[in-house]
Write a protein that holds these residues in place. Structure first.
Motif, short mmCIF file in Angstrom:
data_model
loop_
_atom_site.label_atom_id
_atom_site.label_comp_id
_atom_site.label_asym_id
_atom_site.label_seq_id
_atom_site.Cartn_x
_atom_site.Cartn_y
_atom_site.Cartn_z
N ILE A 1 0.86 -1.19 0.00
CA ILE A 1 0.00 0.00 0.00
C ILE A 1 0.89 1.23 0.00
CG2 ILE A 1 -0.20 -0.10 2.51
CD1 ILE A 1 -2.99 1.09 2.24
N LYS A 2 0.47 2.26 -0.72
CA LYS A 2 1.31 3.47 -0.85
C LYS A 2 0.48 4.74 -0.71
CE LYS A 2 4.89 5.67 -3.64
NZ LYS A 2 5.84 5.52 -4.76
N ASN A 3 1.10 5.74 -0.10
CA ASN A 3 0.52 7.08 -0.02
C ASN A 3 1.15 7.91 -1.13
OD1 ASN A 3 -0.43 9.60 0.58
ND2 ASN A 3 0.47 9.71 2.63
N PHE A 4 0.37 8.17 -2.18
CA PHE A 4 0.87 8.94 -3.33
C PHE A 4 0.73 10.45 -3.13
CE2 PHE A 4 -0.37 4.83 -5.19
CZ PHE A 4 0.80 4.49 -5.82
N GLY A 5 0.08 10.85 -2.04
CA GLY A 5 -0.16 12.27 -1.80
C GLY A 5 0.99 12.96 -1.10
N HIS A 6 0.78 14.23 -0.77
CA HIS A 6 1.82 15.06 -0.15
C HIS A 6 1.58 15.26 1.35
CE1 HIS A 6 3.39 15.91 -4.10
NE2 HIS A 6 2.20 16.33 -4.50
N ASN A 7 0.55 14.59 1.90
CA ASN A 7 0.25 14.71 3.33
C ASN A 7 0.33 13.34 3.99
OD1 ASN A 7 -0.41 17.53 3.10
ND2 ASN A 7 -2.37 16.93 2.20
N ASN A 8 0.70 13.32 5.27
CA ASN A 8 0.76 12.08 6.02
C ASN A 8 -0.65 11.54 6.25
OD1 ASN A 8 3.51 12.52 6.13
ND2 ASN A 8 3.48 13.31 8.22
N ALA A 9 -0.74 10.21 6.35
CA ALA A 9 -2.04 9.57 6.57
C ALA A 9 -1.94 8.66 7.79
CB ALA A 9 -2.46 8.78 5.34
N GLN A 10 -2.88 8.80 8.72
CA GLN A 10 -2.86 8.04 9.96
C GLN A 10 -3.94 6.95 9.97
OE1 GLN A 10 -0.56 8.79 12.40
NE2 GLN A 10 0.25 10.48 11.17
N ASP A 11 -3.59 5.80 10.52
CA ASP A 11 -4.55 4.73 10.82
C ASP A 11 -5.45 4.38 9.63
OD1 ASP A 11 -3.60 4.64 13.46
OD2 ASP A 11 -4.97 6.24 14.07
N ILE A 12 -4.80 4.01 8.54
CA ILE A 12 -5.55 3.56 7.37
C ILE A 12 -5.98 2.12 7.61
CG2 ILE A 12 -5.46 3.22 4.88
CD1 ILE A 12 -2.92 5.10 5.00
N LEU A 13 -7.28 1.86 7.53
CA LEU A 13 -7.80 0.52 7.76
C LEU A 13 -7.74 -0.30 6.48
CD1 LEU A 13 -10.90 0.97 10.13
CD2 LEU A 13 -8.65 0.01 10.67
N LEU A 14 -7.08 -1.45 6.56
CA LEU A 14 -6.97 -2.37 5.44
C LEU A 14 -7.78 -3.62 5.78
CD1 LEU A 14 -5.57 -2.99 2.71
CD2 LEU A 14 -3.67 -3.96 4.02
N ASN A 15 -8.80 -3.91 4.99
CA ASN A 15 -9.70 -5.03 5.26
C ASN A 15 -9.51 -6.13 4.22
OD1 ASN A 15 -11.38 -3.85 7.50
ND2 ASN A 15 -11.76 -2.31 5.91
N ALA A 16 -9.56 -7.37 4.68
CA ALA A 16 -9.47 -8.53 3.79
C ALA A 16 -10.80 -9.27 3.80
CB ALA A 16 -8.34 -9.46 4.23
N PHE A 17 -11.26 -9.70 2.61
CA PHE A 17 -12.55 -10.37 2.47
C PHE A 17 -12.38 -11.69 1.72
CE2 PHE A 17 -13.42 -5.89 2.90
CZ PHE A 17 -14.57 -5.82 3.69
N LEU A 18 -13.18 -12.68 2.11
CA LEU A 18 -13.30 -13.95 1.38
C LEU A 18 -14.78 -14.16 1.09
CD1 LEU A 18 -10.84 -16.41 3.19
CD2 LEU A 18 -10.56 -15.34 0.94
N ASP A 19 -15.11 -14.26 -0.20
CA ASP A 19 -16.51 -14.41 -0.62
C ASP A 19 -17.39 -13.34 0.00
OD1 ASP A 19 -16.12 -16.48 -2.36
OD2 ASP A 19 -16.69 -18.05 -0.97
N GLY A 20 -16.87 -12.11 0.08
CA GLY A 20 -17.64 -10.98 0.57
C GLY A 20 -17.71 -10.86 2.08
N ARG A 21 -17.09 -11.80 2.80
CA ARG A 21 -17.11 -11.77 4.26
C ARG A 21 -15.76 -11.32 4.78
NH1 ARG A 21 -15.90 -15.50 8.30
NH2 ARG A 21 -15.30 -17.01 6.68
N ARG A 22 -15.76 -10.32 5.67
CA ARG A 22 -14.50 -9.80 6.20
C ARG A 22 -13.86 -10.85 7.10
NH1 ARG A 22 -14.45 -4.06 9.04
NH2 ARG A 22 -15.45 -5.22 10.73
N VAL A 23 -12.60 -11.16 6.79
CA VAL A 23 -11.89 -12.19 7.54
C VAL A 23 -10.58 -11.68 8.13
CG1 VAL A 23 -12.90 -14.14 6.29
CG2 VAL A 23 -10.83 -13.02 5.39
N GLY A 24 -10.26 -10.42 7.90
CA GLY A 24 -9.02 -9.88 8.43
C GLY A 24 -9.00 -8.37 8.35
#
Length: 696
Positions: A256-279
């Motif tokens: 994952i990358k921040n392409f902008g010019h400002n810092n980003a805090q606590d970006i939530l990254l979610n993983a799904f299997l068959d539409g169900r969040r598993v991570g």
């Protein structure tokens, strides 16, 4: 203001020098002639000579003017009007509009989606077209107007097509689109020609190839890029686990990358299997920073499972989601062949250690005599344990078995014919077995494990995390083993303490093959009764199976797709896109396989390939990974790749109506220039014939 629509013709103005050159060349030097003084004085009339010179100068001016006016008539002179929003007269124009509707057009700026601004600006340009004008629109490297390969005068239809246009998930190619636009002008009817390029100036939309702009075509780039690009995007997702089992963790790696010019805090990254969040994972990124995030997901069922990783929406949503899939086996069919019961008993036990009635790994055991009669196509993995010899027919069948992407495990023993085995080993990328090392009577010479590749999928996850190359596991003791040598492309997974290989893997990417250099019985080692035996044999079978079914094919939007599928016929093959629509791929039979090809596909997601209604394989299509983060092309770079200076760049906020009015408004004067040529020709004829009339 006075200008010309076809400035290239003006180079022919040099033709006006022809009468002057002829006049100069016809001037002769005076020659002294002896004659009677009285006769000369009588014949010489000074007044008449003066008239002749005046007539010659007048003819020279007329003929030069005729050529000048003729050339300027072909150059289409126009008297431009300094009008204020009204067009007093209109020069017929051919217009090509290049629309950058690539993935960058999906960006939502402070004024809304860029694609909407592109549509609005395109309609504005089309509104200035009048009777006699013609237009062509190139969007996504193809003509938007399907009814005509060149230009059209059906502006209403063009507006409707632009209104219904959507952005592409692939990058545009402005260089290629401009090349196509220039080619279209070969069939243009009008001499007044314009190209409008509506673009975000995304750097990846321009190649290093030179853009050639014709001098007689006015080219205008309209800059619709956002003032500031705010974008956090997922560059890629990769399934790291090669051995995938139900209800066991599967490791995925996300960049994952921040392409902008400002810092980003606590970006939530979610993983799904068959539409169900598993991570879920949280990450903090500084400006222009990149992070690798390892996540673990647990599949709860067998078969193909669609997966995705996502972050919350930002102004550029196209790279906020990436797709993947996993395959969890529900049955692995293994053919276990041995010369004696002792060759297979420990292996069979290791493949079903808990004595389940319906285990995941289904094993069929045969002896050496029964082996050639088995249908190899019924199995996913074949295990050869101490088979004495392999005849030529069996080897050829085995080669076809491997070409289907199946797995092979070879464990030679005391009965193995080394020379015969070497024939097989050489065809699948292993070295040659040289001889048998037997240290049975010398306990101090028994071999232990030496170097182990703990990163190999078979080994990784098998042991406690504290076991490393510095803290090795408790090794079995080997009394007998085969030495190998010769040139090989195989990889050593486990070596003995003397660096001789114990477990080798073939380097083939199409099939899986493992070679164990010590037999699985107690006369060769205590390996079968050590704790490593069961997980090593079990995971080896899973790994060999995954070489065929565990391939995680992934493509980028807009690129050609080719898949090879083992099937006797291409009939009843269907390709289903992420929205559930059946596509029509090109299918070609190649031997016992079929080649499935899709020239272009853009919709991100997971695609399914079915054969007679049965799901055979999945593949993923993701938005292109743009290292630049869809950033703007530097102006100096643009100047380098454009070979001409005959272009303008204007901001989208600027009013282009004045520019269009100045380009097209005014009165074409070529008819008056032609009339002037005719008048001068008549005058030249009358003046040039006047001496003949006088003589008569």
């Amino acid at each position: 203001m006075f200008t010309f629509l076809n400035t290239i013709i003006l180079s022919a103005l040099a033709l006006s020098l022809i009468p002057i050159l002829i006049h100069l060349l016809n001037r002769k030097k005076s020659v002294l002639v002896q004659f009677s003084t009285l006769a000369f004085l009588k014949s010489l009339q000074k007044k008449k000579m003066k008239k002749i010179k005046i007539r010659q100068i007048l003819l020279l001016i007329l003929r030069t003017s005729i050529l000048l006016l003729a050339v300027m008539a072909f150059a289409r002179p126009v008297s431009k009007m300094e009008s204020h929003g009204t067009i007093d007269a209109h020069a017929k124009t051919s217009v090509a509009i290049v629309i950058d509707n690539g993935i960058g057009a999906s960006y939502i700026s402070e004024n809304g989606m860029i694609l909407d601004a592109i549509k609005k600006k395109t309609e504005e340009i089309l509104n200035y077209l009048k009777e006699g004008d013609e237009a062509a629109i190139i969007a996504g490297r193809r003509s938007l107007y399907s009814g005509n390969e060149g230009f059209t005068q059906n502006f209403t239809e063009l507006k409707a097509l632009v209104k219904s246009m959507s952005f592409s998930y692939a990058n545009s190619n402005i260089t290629e689109s401009l090349f196509l636009a220039n080619r279209k002008f070969e069939s243009a009817r009008n001499v007044n020609r314009e190209i409008y390029v509506l673009t975000t100036f995304q750097a990846s939309n321009f190649t290093d190839e030179k853009i050639i702009l014709q001098n007689d075509i006015k080219t205008i780039f309209i800059d619709l890029s956002p003032k500031e690009m705010k974008n956090i995007g997922i560059r890629s997702v990769q399934v790291m686990s090669k051995i995938i089992e139900i209800n066991k963790p599967v490791e995925i790696r996300v960049i994952i990358k921040n392409f902008g010019h400002n810092n980003a805090q606590d970006i939530l990254l979610n993983a799904f299997l068959d539409g169900r969040r598993v991570g879920q994972s949280s990450v903090t990124l500084n400006a222009d920073d990149e992070s690798v995030v390892d996540m673990k997901i647990i599949p709860s069922k067998s078969g193909y499972i669609q997966g995705s990783v996502e972050i919350d929406d930002d102004p550029f949503a196209a790279d906020n989601k990436k797709f993947f899939h996993v395959f969890v086996p529900n049955r692995i069919n293994v053919l276990l062949a041995g010369n004696k019961l002792s060759d297979i008993e420990f292996i069979k036990l290791a493949l079903n250690p808990t004595a389940q009635t319906n285990p995941l790994i289904q094993v069929k055991t045969v002896n050496a005599a029964q082996l050639p009669m088995e249908n190899q196509g019924d199995f996913d993995v074949i295990v050869l344990s101490n088979i004495p010899r392999l005849d030529g027919l069996f080897m050829r069948r085995l080669e076809g078995f491997l070409n289907l992407g199946k797995g092979l495990m070879i464990i030679p023993g005391s009965d193995a014919d080394i020379s015969n085995y070497n024939t097989l080993l050489s065809t699948i990328g292993f070295g040659q077995m040289l001889n048998l090392s037997d240290n049975s009577i010398r306990s101090d010479a028994h071999m232990k494990f030496g170097k182990i590749d703990y990163s190999h999928p078979i080994i990784r996850g098998m042991f406690d995390q504290n076991i490393t190359s510095e803290k090795p596991l408790e090794s079995p003791s080997f009394q007998k083993y085969f030495n190998v040598g010769g040139t090989a492309t195989s990889q050593t997974v486990i070596a003995y303490s003397n660096n001789e290989p114990f477990l080798e893997e073939s380097a083939s990417k199409k099939f899986g093959a493992l070679l164990f250099l010590s037999a699985a019985n107690l006369t060769w080692s205590d390996w079968p009764i050590k704790g490593i035996f069961v997980p090593l044999i079990n995971r080896s079978i899973h790994y060999l199976y995954s070489k065929n079914y565990g391939i995680n094919e992934s493509y980028s939007s807009g690129e050609p797709i080719e898949l090879r599928l083992n099937a006797a016929s291409g009939e009843n093959i269907s390709l289903i896109d992420p929205s559930g629509i059946e596509l029509r791929p090109k299918i070609k039979q190649i031997g016992e396989d079929i080649l499935i090809s899709v020239p272009t596909a853009e919709m991100p997601g997971t695609y399914k390939v079915l054969h007679r209604g049965e799901l055979k394989v999945m593949f993923d299509l993701n938005t292109v990974d743009d290292p630049s983060g869809y950033r703007k092309l530097d102006r100096t770079k643009l100047e380098e790749i454009i070979s001409s200076k005959q272009y303008e760049i204007v901001d989208a906020s600027e009013d282009i109506s004045t520019m269009i009015l100045q380009s097209r408004s005014g009165v074409e004067l070529w008819k008056w220039f032609v009339f002037g040529v005719l008048v001068l020709l008549i005058a030249e004829t009358l003046i040039s014939q006047s001496p003949r009339t006088s003589k008569k």
